[in-house]
Scaffold this active site. Sequence first.
Site, PDB file in Angstrom:
ATOM      1  N   GLY A  53      -2.478 -11.110 -26.550  1.00  0.00           N
ATOM      2  CA  GLY A  53      -3.116 -11.944 -27.567  1.00  0.00           C
ATOM      3  C   GLY A  53      -3.630 -13.212 -26.938  1.00  0.00           C
ATOM      4  N   GLY A  55      -4.642 -17.165 -27.986  1.00  0.00           N
ATOM      5  CA  GLY A  55      -4.635 -18.184 -29.023  1.00  0.00           C
ATOM      6  C   GLY A  55      -5.586 -19.301 -28.681  1.00  0.00           C
ATOM      7  N   PHE A  57      -4.824 -22.238 -27.518  1.00  0.00           N
ATOM      8  CA  PHE A  57      -4.463 -23.022 -26.326  1.00  0.00           C
ATOM      9  C   PHE A  57      -4.030 -22.193 -25.135  1.00  0.00           C
ATOM     10  CE2 PHE A  57      -3.209 -25.705 -30.021  1.00  0.00           C
ATOM     11  CZ  PHE A  57      -4.330 -26.512 -29.972  1.00  0.00           C
ATOM     12  N   GLY A  58      -3.841 -20.894 -25.321  1.00  0.00           N
ATOM     13  CA  GLY A  58      -3.329 -20.125 -24.200  1.00  0.00           C
ATOM     14  C   GLY A  58      -3.426 -18.643 -24.443  1.00  0.00           C
ATOM     15  N   VAL A  60      -1.165 -14.671 -24.165  1.00  0.00           N
ATOM     16  CA  VAL A  60       0.116 -13.982 -24.101  1.00  0.00           C
ATOM     17  C   VAL A  60      -0.107 -12.692 -23.306  1.00  0.00           C
ATOM     18  CG1 VAL A  60       2.031 -13.029 -25.437  1.00  0.00           C
ATOM     19  CG2 VAL A  60       0.663 -14.882 -26.409  1.00  0.00           C
ATOM     20  N   LYS A  77       4.082 -16.148 -22.494  1.00  0.00           N
ATOM     21  CA  LYS A  77       3.126 -17.093 -23.073  1.00  0.00           C
ATOM     22  C   LYS A  77       2.822 -18.195 -22.063  1.00  0.00           C
ATOM     23  CE  LYS A  77       2.433 -18.603 -27.739  1.00  0.00           C
ATOM     24  NZ  LYS A  77       2.863 -18.854 -29.099  1.00  0.00           N
ATOM     25  N   ASP A 179       3.570 -22.552 -39.657  1.00  0.00           N
ATOM     26  CA  ASP A 179       2.431 -21.635 -39.485  1.00  0.00           C
ATOM     27  C   ASP A 179       2.853 -20.222 -39.864  1.00  0.00           C
ATOM     28  OD1 ASP A 179      -0.117 -20.821 -38.847  1.00  0.00           O
ATOM     29  OD2 ASP A 179       0.121 -20.993 -36.674  1.00  0.00           O
TER      30      ASP A 179
END
Length: 339
Positions: A53, A55, A57-58, A60, A77, A179
């Site tokens: 995945g 996101g 900011f980063g 996985v 992550k 979240d």
Amino acid sequence: MGDVDIAKNCYTYRVVVDEAATYEDVGTQNVASGSFKWEIQWNDLDLSDTILGKGQFGEVRKGVYKGEDKHIPVAIKTLKSKATVEDKDDFNAELETMKRIGHHRNVVSLIGACEHAGQLYVALEFVTFGDLRTYLRTTRRRDKSGATHRLQPTRLMSFALDVAKGMDHLSKLGIIHRDLAARNVLLDDDLVAKVSDFGMSRGEDVYVKTSKQRVPTRWLAIESLCYSTYSTKSDVWSYAVLLWEIATLGATPYSGMVTRNLAHELSEGYRMPKPASLDNAVYHLMTECWNKNPEERPSFAHIAATFNDMISEIEHTYMDTGVYANVQFPAIEPEKDDY
Ligand code: ADP
Ligand code: MG
């Protein structure tokens, strides 16, 4: 998987899995005189090229943690190289939260973390089946005869119960998730739901957001939208939006509404109507979670107990997505999916 098997699993795994399981199976290296250390060696981590995945900011990646006794599949992550100081602080905060959480069957666990070449790597228990939202949406697909795969009502209820149990655990530790949404719940092989993504979580009773971060508007409680105030009770509100996502097989909340009108509409008393699949009793619980007064919303313990009771009533169906054979599916609007 047949319906009967699914229903049976729902009951059997609850008994078999030890909720208080420890991390002894992670490997002796990490178990020093009974206490678990979170630091792992870079050499013990194998990063694969498979990206699970991405996101804001980063990313996985899939990987393996090579413990002394056995190898454990992990999700690793990291932050993007362009990460700002604020992103790094947030990522560190995420790691600190995960350390406090420890182990719970309905929360994604931390395996360990290490720093390498100035980069922080956080290894999480690998959860095989992907996120809940994607899973729910997949079940909407029609087969050649035009029929949809009918999800067992018990299965949907067990997702709701699992998430409530995971959130009850977090709330008792004083952790606010901030979240909570179906995209941040992961499913394992047995379709056990686990709360994940602590990128925005905070360990304070009431948190007032000051920094500029991504805001998952459609999942936010009215006080979070209007005053940037977050608490376990605002997580309870988000939980009910997640419940709505389950009942609609992954529809986009408030799909007909533009994001900037949401705070106003909610202040005026607007709430999403009952999904066709939902029993009145579950909708009642949902609207209690959307009470404008946070104090009057139920606790996660109460929600979990309610679902536990409902699931045991074999003769009553509380969530029946079979109705979508006759009623149109509530809309999915990808551009409004995350915010
Ligand atoms: P972000 O903060 O970027 O949203 P998430 O923690 O939600 O990060 O992870 C993004 C995606 O990576 C998830 O939707 C999921 O597909 C995958 N992922 C994250 N953690 C795991 C895990 N423990 N096991 C398997 N996949 C994971
Ligand atoms: Mg996420």
